[in-house]
Design a protein around this motif. Structure first.
Motif, PDB file in Angstrom:
ATOM      1  N   MET A   4      34.886  -0.372  45.149  1.00 35.12           N
ATOM      2  CA  MET A   4      34.737   0.039  43.741  1.00 35.12           C
ATOM      3  C   MET A   4      36.062  -0.159  42.979  1.00 35.12           C
ATOM      4  O   MET A   4      36.089  -0.713  41.883  1.00 35.12           O
ATOM      5  CB  MET A   4      34.315   1.515  43.700  1.00 35.12           C
ATOM      6  CG  MET A   4      34.332   2.146  42.340  1.00 35.12           C
ATOM      7  SD  MET A   4      34.111   3.949  42.441  1.00 35.12           S
ATOM      8  CE  MET A   4      35.801   4.493  42.801  1.00 35.12           C
ATOM      9  N   ILE A   5      37.152   0.269  43.609  1.00 32.10           N
ATOM     10  CA  ILE A   5      38.448   0.202  42.924  1.00 32.10           C
ATOM     11  C   ILE A   5      38.893  -1.254  42.742  1.00 32.10           C
ATOM     12  O   ILE A   5      39.332  -1.658  41.655  1.00 32.10           O
ATOM     13  CB  ILE A   5      39.513   0.987  43.719  1.00 32.10           C
ATOM     14  CG1 ILE A   5      39.177   2.484  43.704  1.00 32.10           C
ATOM     15  CG2 ILE A   5      40.902   0.748  43.161  1.00 32.10           C
ATOM     16  CD1 ILE A   5      39.914   3.296  44.752  1.00 32.10           C
ATOM     17  N   TRP A   6      38.761  -2.053  43.789  1.00 29.99           N
ATOM     18  CA  TRP A   6      39.303  -3.418  43.703  1.00 29.99           C
ATOM     19  C   TRP A   6      38.465  -4.310  42.805  1.00 29.99           C
ATOM     20  O   TRP A   6      39.017  -5.177  42.114  1.00 29.99           O
ATOM     21  CB  TRP A   6      39.451  -4.005  45.110  1.00 29.99           C
ATOM     22  CG  TRP A   6      40.489  -3.252  45.917  1.00 29.99           C
ATOM     23  CD1 TRP A   6      41.543  -2.521  45.417  1.00 29.99           C
ATOM     24  CD2 TRP A   6      40.566  -3.143  47.343  1.00 29.99           C
ATOM     25  NE1 TRP A   6      42.262  -1.962  46.449  1.00 29.99           N
ATOM     26  CE2 TRP A   6      41.704  -2.325  47.636  1.00 29.99           C
ATOM     27  CE3 TRP A   6      39.818  -3.650  48.397  1.00 29.99           C
ATOM     28  CZ2 TRP A   6      42.073  -2.007  48.945  1.00 29.99           C
ATOM     29  CZ3 TRP A   6      40.195  -3.328  49.706  1.00 29.99           C
ATOM     30  CH2 TRP A   6      41.307  -2.529  49.966  1.00 29.99           C
ATOM     31  N   THR A   7      37.137  -4.121  42.787  1.00 26.95           N
ATOM     32  CA  THR A   7      36.331  -4.913  41.843  1.00 26.95           C
ATOM     33  C   THR A   7      36.633  -4.463  40.411  1.00 26.95           C
ATOM     34  O   THR A   7      36.691  -5.282  39.496  1.00 26.95           O
ATOM     35  CB  THR A   7      34.823  -4.794  42.148  1.00 26.95           C
ATOM     36  OG1 THR A   7      34.487  -3.410  42.277  1.00 26.95           O
ATOM     37  CG2 THR A   7      34.437  -5.524  43.426  1.00 26.95           C
ATOM     38  N   GLY A   8      36.854  -3.151  40.237  1.00 26.05           N
ATOM     39  CA  GLY A   8      37.223  -2.642  38.915  1.00 26.05           C
ATOM     40  C   GLY A   8      38.583  -3.177  38.479  1.00 26.05           C
ATOM     41  O   GLY A   8      38.791  -3.538  37.320  1.00 26.05           O
ATOM     42  N   LEU A   9      39.518  -3.245  39.433  1.00 26.98           N
ATOM     43  CA  LEU A   9      40.854  -3.784  39.125  1.00 26.98           C
ATOM     44  C   LEU A   9      40.740  -5.228  38.623  1.00 26.98           C
ATOM     45  O   LEU A   9      41.341  -5.604  37.615  1.00 26.98           O
ATOM     46  CB  LEU A   9      41.737  -3.719  40.376  1.00 26.98           C
ATOM     47  CG  LEU A   9      43.065  -4.463  40.325  1.00 26.98           C
ATOM     48  CD1 LEU A   9      43.974  -3.887  39.246  1.00 26.98           C
ATOM     49  CD2 LEU A   9      43.778  -4.390  41.675  1.00 26.98           C
ATOM     50  N   TYR A  10      39.928  -6.005  39.314  1.00 21.83           N
ATOM     51  CA  TYR A  10      39.751  -7.401  38.906  1.00 21.83           C
ATOM     52  C   TYR A  10      39.117  -7.465  37.516  1.00 21.83           C
ATOM     53  O   TYR A  10      39.539  -8.237  36.662  1.00 21.83           O
ATOM     54  CB  TYR A  10      38.885  -8.118  39.950  1.00 21.83           C
ATOM     55  CG  TYR A  10      38.756  -9.594  39.674  1.00 21.83           C
ATOM     56  CD1 TYR A  10      39.823 -10.445  39.955  1.00 21.83           C
ATOM     57  CD2 TYR A  10      37.601 -10.125  39.112  1.00 21.83           C
ATOM     58  CE1 TYR A  10      39.724 -11.798  39.676  1.00 21.83           C
ATOM     59  CE2 TYR A  10      37.499 -11.473  38.831  1.00 21.83           C
ATOM     60  CZ  TYR A  10      38.572 -12.301  39.122  1.00 21.83           C
ATOM     61  OH  TYR A  10      38.488 -13.635  38.828  1.00 21.83           O
ATOM     62  N   GLY A  11      38.118  -6.623  37.291  1.00 23.77           N
ATOM     63  CA  GLY A  11      37.406  -6.656  36.015  1.00 23.77           C
ATOM     64  C   GLY A  11      38.230  -6.187  34.831  1.00 23.77           C
ATOM     65  O   GLY A  11      38.111  -6.732  33.731  1.00 23.77           O
ATOM     66  N   GLN A  12      39.116  -5.188  35.058  1.00 22.42           N
ATOM     67  CA  GLN A  12      39.852  -4.634  33.914  1.00 22.42           C
ATOM     68  C   GLN A  12      40.821  -5.644  33.284  1.00 22.42           C
ATOM     69  O   GLN A  12      41.244  -5.455  32.147  1.00 22.42           O
ATOM     70  CB  GLN A  12      40.554  -3.319  34.286  1.00 22.42           C
ATOM     71  CG  GLN A  12      41.593  -3.379  35.387  1.00 22.42           C
ATOM     72  CD  GLN A  12      42.979  -3.742  34.879  1.00 22.42           C
ATOM     73  OE1 GLN A  12      43.420  -3.233  33.847  1.00 22.42           O
ATOM     74  NE2 GLN A  12      43.657  -4.625  35.605  1.00 22.42           N
ATOM     75  N   PHE A  13      41.141  -6.707  34.028  1.00 15.91           N
ATOM     76  CA  PHE A  13      41.983  -7.738  33.413  1.00 15.91           C
ATOM     77  C   PHE A  13      41.253  -8.435  32.259  1.00 15.91           C
ATOM     78  O   PHE A  13      41.871  -9.165  31.487  1.00 15.91           O
ATOM     79  CB  PHE A  13      42.434  -8.775  34.458  1.00 15.91           C
ATOM     80  CG  PHE A  13      43.458  -8.237  35.432  1.00 15.91           C
ATOM     81  CD1 PHE A  13      44.711  -7.827  34.990  1.00 15.91           C
ATOM     82  CD2 PHE A  13      43.176  -8.147  36.786  1.00 15.91           C
ATOM     83  CE1 PHE A  13      45.654  -7.329  35.880  1.00 15.91           C
ATOM     84  CE2 PHE A  13      44.112  -7.649  37.685  1.00 15.91           C
ATOM     85  CZ  PHE A  13      45.349  -7.236  37.235  1.00 15.91           C
TER      86      PHE A  13
END
Ligand code: RET
Length: 288
Positions: free
Chosen positions: A146-155
């Motif tokens: 959840m965190i790492w896909t969110g990290l990628y998306g927030q860019f």
């Protein structure tokens, strides 16, 4: 002359928005209160662990570790905020070179803190050791995804809405998986709590949903517009979410395990919870 960065050059909307003095100061204040609270509560959690039966001491100790880790990360957000905005012509203008502000550090920090916060639950509920290990792992996997896909998306938040929303949805799917795993731990926690404390895991469940649910709102917020108010409101949402999901959550778990320790017969916990005046305690010990 200072002009905002073109949106494709930076990753977070903070770098695109000129703030009023009030907005800038509010943002500084929010970040300062956040890291200050986290650092201060290291002391609370370490001291409170001493009142607990040994098997539960690790619960507030993990909270202290989370406090130190989040405090450092939030301090870094605070200094980046101060470095990136320059006071020009009565306004706070983001730098166009030399430094950018990023919320991505938060996601790095969650990689450490979220698995610890989740592991605190089965420990506090005194689940058997093999069950605890299995459940901690089964929560950590969807949480990290959840965190790492969110990290990628927030860019994508500076204008690439398809990136922001697509990865936001993928991340939400992992969040749903995580919620199911957490529900399993809560159910085991209700079953394993002493009768007097069964309401605690039930309430922690709703508290978990309400506080963790703030993060996806903060993630989606830039779509409302690149304005100073959105920037400040988002930092406020993050801050409320951080203080409730780590600090107040840690206090709740510490109080739960204190009661549990006392019910299980650990005298220092019973004494810590006692509301009987010390004088009359001494009298009853003497048998007066
Ligand atoms: C993201 C991306 C958008 C979709 C969802 C998200 C959820 C984030 C959560 C974060 C929790 C963080 C905590 C940190 C404590 O240190 C990644 C924002 C669902 C639930 C509790």
């Amino acid at each position: 002359m200072l002009v905002p960065n073109p949106s494709n050059a930076v990753n977070n909307i903070e770098n695109l928005v000129t703030l009023t003095a009030g907005q800038y100061t509010t943002g500084s204040l929010i970040l300062m209160v956040s890291y200050g609270a986290h650092f201060a509560f290291i002391l609370y959690f370490l001291m409170t662990s001493m009142q607990l039966a040994p098997r539960y001491r690790i619960v507030p100790i993990l909270s202290a570790v989370v406090m130190a880790s989040a405090g450092l990360s939030l301090f870094r957000e605070f200094t980046a905020w101060q470095d990136v905005y320059q006071f020009v012509g009565g306004q706070y203008v983001p730098l166009t070179e030399g430094e950018t502000f990023t919320n991505a550090y938060r996601y790095g920090n969650w990689t450490i803190t979220v698995p610890l916060l989740l592991t605190q639950l089965p420990i506090a509920f005194a689940l058997s050791r093999p069950d605890l290990h299995k459940r901690a792992l089964r929560m950590a996997i969807p949480a990290l995804l959840m965190i790492w896909t969110g990290l990628y998306g927030q860019f994508g938040e500076t204008g690439d809405w398809s990136r922001l929303n697509l990865w936001g949805i993928i991340s939400t799917a992992f969040f749903v998986w995580l919620i199911i795993e957490v529900r399993g731990v809560i159910t085991a926690g209700i079953a394993n709590s002493p009768a007097e404390l069964k309401a605690w895991p039930k309430n922690i469940w709703w508290y978990f949903l309400a506080t963790w649910g703030l993060y996806p709102i903060a993630y989606a917020l830039p779509q409302l517009g690149f304005t100073g108010d959105v920037v400040v409101v988002r930092q406020l949402l993050y801050s409320i979410a951080d203080i409730s999901s780590k600090l107040i959550y840690g206090v709740i778990l510490s109080r739960y395990v204190l009661r549990r320790s006392a019910l299980e017969g650990y005298m220092p916990s019973a004494e810590a919870l006692s509301t009987t005046p010390v004088g009359s305690q001494a009298a009853s010990v003497r048998g007066d």
